[in-house]
Design a protein around this motif. Structure first.
Motif, PDB file in Angstrom:
ATOM      1  N   ALA A  38       5.786   0.626   6.010  1.00 33.40           N
ATOM      2  CA  ALA A  38       6.132  -0.740   6.430  1.00 33.40           C
ATOM      3  C   ALA A  38       4.819  -1.488   6.227  1.00 33.40           C
ATOM      4  CB  ALA A  38       6.601  -0.756   7.878  1.00 33.40           C
ATOM      5  N   ALA A  39       4.624  -1.943   4.990  1.00 33.64           N
ATOM      6  CA  ALA A  39       3.288  -2.401   4.565  1.00 33.64           C
ATOM      7  C   ALA A  39       2.785  -3.579   5.383  1.00 33.64           C
ATOM      8  CB  ALA A  39       3.299  -2.748   3.078  1.00 33.64           C
ATOM      9  N   ARG A  40       3.690  -4.451   5.803  1.00 39.00           N
ATOM     10  CA  ARG A  40       3.246  -5.635   6.544  1.00 39.00           C
ATOM     11  C   ARG A  40       2.612  -5.242   7.873  1.00 39.00           C
ATOM     12  NH1 ARG A  40       7.343 -10.557   6.861  1.00 39.00           N
ATOM     13  NH2 ARG A  40       8.101  -9.478   8.700  1.00 39.00           N
ATOM     14  N   LYS A  41       3.061  -4.117   8.433  1.00 33.19           N
ATOM     15  CA  LYS A  41       2.493  -3.624   9.699  1.00 33.19           C
ATOM     16  C   LYS A  41       1.401  -2.585   9.452  1.00 33.19           C
ATOM     17  CE  LYS A  41       6.755  -3.780  12.424  1.00 33.19           C
ATOM     18  NZ  LYS A  41       7.778  -2.904  13.023  1.00 33.19           N
ATOM     19  N   GLY A  42       1.167  -2.245   8.210  1.00 31.20           N
ATOM     20  CA  GLY A  42       0.143  -1.241   7.894  1.00 31.20           C
ATOM     21  C   GLY A  42       0.623   0.187   8.095  1.00 31.20           C
ATOM     22  N   GLU A  43       1.926   0.356   8.288  1.00 35.89           N
ATOM     23  CA  GLU A  43       2.478   1.684   8.565  1.00 35.89           C
ATOM     24  C   GLU A  43       2.567   2.518   7.275  1.00 35.89           C
ATOM     25  OE1 GLU A  43       5.942   1.095  11.385  1.00 35.89           O
ATOM     26  OE2 GLU A  43       6.705   2.729  10.131  1.00 35.89           O
ATOM     27  N   GLY A  44       2.085   3.739   7.311  1.00 35.47           N
ATOM     28  CA  GLY A  44       2.230   4.667   6.180  1.00 35.47           C
ATOM     29  C   GLY A  44       1.143   4.565   5.124  1.00 35.47           C
ATOM     30  N   LEU A  45       0.190   3.647   5.331  1.00 35.76           N
ATOM     31  CA  LEU A  45      -0.795   3.422   4.261  1.00 35.76           C
ATOM     32  C   LEU A  45      -1.788   4.573   4.101  1.00 35.76           C
ATOM     33  CD1 LEU A  45      -1.294  -0.384   4.772  1.00 35.76           C
ATOM     34  CD2 LEU A  45      -0.146   0.758   2.874  1.00 35.76           C
ATOM     35  N   ASP A  46      -2.095   5.266   5.207  1.00 33.99           N
ATOM     36  CA  ASP A  46      -3.023   6.401   5.092  1.00 33.99           C
ATOM     37  C   ASP A  46      -2.420   7.489   4.206  1.00 33.99           C
ATOM     38  OD1 ASP A  46      -4.862   5.171   6.670  1.00 33.99           O
ATOM     39  OD2 ASP A  46      -4.214   6.157   8.532  1.00 33.99           O
ATOM     40  N   THR A  47      -1.152   7.785   4.451  1.00 33.21           N
ATOM     41  CA  THR A  47      -0.482   8.800   3.630  1.00 33.21           C
ATOM     42  C   THR A  47      -0.384   8.320   2.186  1.00 33.21           C
ATOM     43  OG1 THR A  47       0.811   9.318   5.577  1.00 33.21           O
ATOM     44  CG2 THR A  47       1.574  10.283   3.520  1.00 33.21           C
ATOM     45  N   LEU A  48      -0.156   7.015   2.012  1.00 30.96           N
ATOM     46  CA  LEU A  48      -0.042   6.475   0.658  1.00 30.96           C
ATOM     47  C   LEU A  48      -1.358   6.660  -0.104  1.00 30.96           C
ATOM     48  CD1 LEU A  48       1.785   5.027  -1.339  1.00 30.96           C
ATOM     49  CD2 LEU A  48       0.991   2.847  -0.405  1.00 30.96           C
ATOM     50  N   ARG A  49      -2.485   6.331   0.549  1.00 29.17           N
ATOM     51  CA  ARG A  49      -3.803   6.518  -0.096  1.00 29.17           C
ATOM     52  C   ARG A  49      -4.033   7.971  -0.480  1.00 29.17           C
ATOM     53  NH1 ARG A  49      -5.422   3.469   4.228  1.00 29.17           N
ATOM     54  NH2 ARG A  49      -5.783   1.305   3.675  1.00 29.17           N
ATOM     55  N   GLU A  50      -3.738   8.864   0.467  1.00 34.35           N
ATOM     56  CA  GLU A  50      -3.955  10.288   0.211  1.00 34.35           C
ATOM     57  C   GLU A  50      -3.071  10.770  -0.960  1.00 34.35           C
ATOM     58  OE1 GLU A  50      -6.172  12.408   1.358  1.00 34.35           O
ATOM     59  OE2 GLU A  50      -5.297  14.201   0.433  1.00 34.35           O
ATOM     60  N   THR A  51      -1.834  10.312  -0.999  1.00 27.98           N
ATOM     61  CA  THR A  51      -0.918  10.742  -2.070  1.00 27.98           C
ATOM     62  C   THR A  51      -1.371  10.190  -3.412  1.00 27.98           C
ATOM     63  OG1 THR A  51       0.820  10.678  -0.401  1.00 27.98           O
ATOM     64  CG2 THR A  51       1.530  10.906  -2.686  1.00 27.98           C
ATOM     65  N   LEU A  52      -1.813   8.933  -3.424  1.00 29.55           N
ATOM     66  CA  LEU A  52      -2.312   8.342  -4.681  1.00 29.55           C
ATOM     67  C   LEU A  52      -3.541   9.106  -5.167  1.00 29.55           C
ATOM     68  CD1 LEU A  52      -1.908   4.535  -3.901  1.00 29.55           C
ATOM     69  CD2 LEU A  52      -0.687   5.849  -5.660  1.00 29.55           C
ATOM     70  N   TYR A  53      -4.383   9.477  -4.222  1.00 30.42           N
ATOM     71  CA  TYR A  53      -5.578  10.258  -4.558  1.00 30.42           C
ATOM     72  C   TYR A  53      -5.174  11.582  -5.211  1.00 30.42           C
ATOM     73  CZ  TYR A  53      -9.637  13.260  -3.620  1.00 30.42           C
ATOM     74  OH  TYR A  53     -10.671  14.148  -3.742  1.00 30.42           O
ATOM     75  N   GLN A  54      -4.237  12.268  -4.571  1.00 37.30           N
ATOM     76  CA  GLN A  54      -3.833  13.586  -5.083  1.00 37.30           C
ATOM     77  C   GLN A  54      -3.204  13.506  -6.471  1.00 37.30           C
ATOM     78  OE1 GLN A  54      -1.365  15.420  -2.131  1.00 37.30           O
ATOM     79  NE2 GLN A  54      -3.052  15.664  -0.682  1.00 37.30           N
ATOM     80  N   VAL A  55      -2.366  12.489  -6.673  1.00 40.65           N
ATOM     81  CA  VAL A  55      -1.689  12.379  -7.976  1.00 40.65           C
ATOM     82  C   VAL A  55      -2.674  11.897  -9.043  1.00 40.65           C
ATOM     83  CG1 VAL A  55       0.133  11.168  -9.250  1.00 40.65           C
ATOM     84  CG2 VAL A  55       0.601  12.093  -6.975  1.00 40.65           C
ATOM     85  N   SER A  56      -3.526  10.912  -8.706  1.00 41.70           N
ATOM     86  CA  SER A  56      -4.471  10.364  -9.698  1.00 41.70           C
ATOM     87  C   SER A  56      -5.477  11.406 -10.154  1.00 41.70           C
ATOM     88  CB  SER A  56      -5.261   9.188  -9.118  1.00 41.70           C
ATOM     89  OG  SER A  56      -4.421   8.203  -8.657  1.00 41.70           O
ATOM     90  N   THR A  57      -5.926  12.232  -9.220  1.00 40.29           N
ATOM     91  CA  THR A  57      -6.957  13.217  -9.571  1.00 40.29           C
ATOM     92  C   THR A  57      -6.344  14.466 -10.197  1.00 40.29           C
ATOM     93  OG1 THR A  57      -6.847  14.149  -7.337  1.00 40.29           O
ATOM     94  CG2 THR A  57      -8.567  12.497  -7.735  1.00 40.29           C
ATOM     95  N   GLY A  58      -5.025  14.551 -10.185  1.00 33.65           N
ATOM     96  CA  GLY A  58      -4.362  15.710 -10.786  1.00 33.65           C
ATOM     97  C   GLY A  58      -4.235  16.876  -9.815  1.00 33.65           C
TER      98      GLY A  58
END
Ligand SMILES: Nc1nc2c(ncn2[C@@H]2O[C@H](COP(=O)(O)OP(=O)(O)OP(=O)(O)O)[C@@H](O)[C@H]2O)c(=O)[nH]1
Ligand SMILES: [Mg+2]
Length: 257
Positions: free
Chosen positions: A164-184
């Motif tokens: 729920a981006a407007r409330k900042g909900e879930g963003l930590d998991t989103l960053r971690e997931t983007l990190y994992q996928v981007s770095t392979g």
């Protein structure tokens, strides 16, 4: 694609100055699903806006650092499809195909998943490096819409992160997931759409020739599907972005199959 070469293509074709070693993430989604809200939440004030080269379509780029790694996030125009029927769709598709982002984040509206999943499935045909963000979870909760997220993730074969981006909900998991996928560190095998037997047989015949012509620069199955579609704009994009002359002879060779 070699990283320096990718940097040059990003700069010259897309007006994007990615530093060496920076992970590039494309941000895609239907109009009005909260892409810019996600973009702002991740990048804060570290943003730069302009136009896509030669187009009157907005281009926003922003950066963030996570686990000491630099990321560049590129906000693509909101589109329902990336089959390039409009200039926005062409920009989004060309960037995902030829900008070679390390990951593509597809933002979906939790309150109308079915319509939104069309775009996610299209992106998953181009690249396996996809993260799906199911945004507007607060709105879905208000409307008593329940989403079986683990089942969705299993069906799609790519990571699914509720926010729920407007409330900042879930963003930590989103960053971690983007990190994992981007770095392979996390690899996916996205579910692929299966077409009619006739189309699948044609694709199978085309793939080896296409693989030879484009040399791992693009997913050959996706290129085969576009050629079968008779998508001239895409063939032009291939020549422009890959500096690869799909000579009439080469195309005849493909057509003869
Ligand atoms: N309730 C709720 N509202 C949200 C959420 N995320 C975004 N919004 C709101 O939804 C509206 C659209 O958000 P944007 O971020 O502009 O959406 P967008 O996808 O960038 O839209 P376009 O660029 O026009 O395609 C805004 O009013 C946001 O405040 C969310 O998670 N929950
Ligand atoms: Mg926006």
């Amino acid at each position: 694609m070699h990283e320096e070469n990718r940097g040059r293509v990003l700069r010259e074709h897309f007006g994007i100055a990615a530093a060496l070693g920076q992970y590039v993430i494309a941000l895609a989604g239907n109009p009005n699903v909260g892409k810019s809200t996600v973009f702002n939440a991740l990048t804060g004030l570290r943003q730069h806006t302009g136009n896509w080269p030669g187009k009157t379509v907005d281009n926003a780029q922003g950066t963030f650092t996570y686990r000491q790694k630099p990321f560049l996030l590129v906000d693509l125009p909101g589109t329902y499809s990336i089959l390039a029927h409009t200039v926005e769709e062409q920009v989004a598709r060309d960037f995902i195909c030829f900008g070679q982002p390390n990951a593509t984040l597809v933002v979906l509206d939790a309150t109308c998943l079915e319509r939104n999943l069309n775009l996610a499935l299209q992106v998953m045909e181009i690249t396996p490096n996809v993260v799906v963000c199911v945004n507007l979870m607060d709105e879905a909760r208000k409307k008593n819409i329940a989403i079986d997220l683990p089942a969705l993730e299993k069906e799609l074969g790519v990571p699914v992160v509720p926010t729920a981006a407007r409330k900042g909900e879930g963003l930590d998991t989103l960053r971690e997931t983007l990190y994992q996928v981007s770095t392979g560190a996390r690899k996916s095998i996205p579910r692929q759409l299966v077409y009619s037997q006739a189309v699948e047989e044609a694709v199978e015949k085309l793939v080896p020739t296409i693989q030879r012509l484009i040399d791992h620069k693009l997913n050959p199955r996706w290129v085969a599907l576009r050629l079968l579609d008779g998508d001239k704009a895409f063939i032009e994009s291939i020549s422009r972005h890959l500096e690869l002359q799909l000579s009439p002879k080469a195309l005849q060779e493909v057509a003869a199959l």
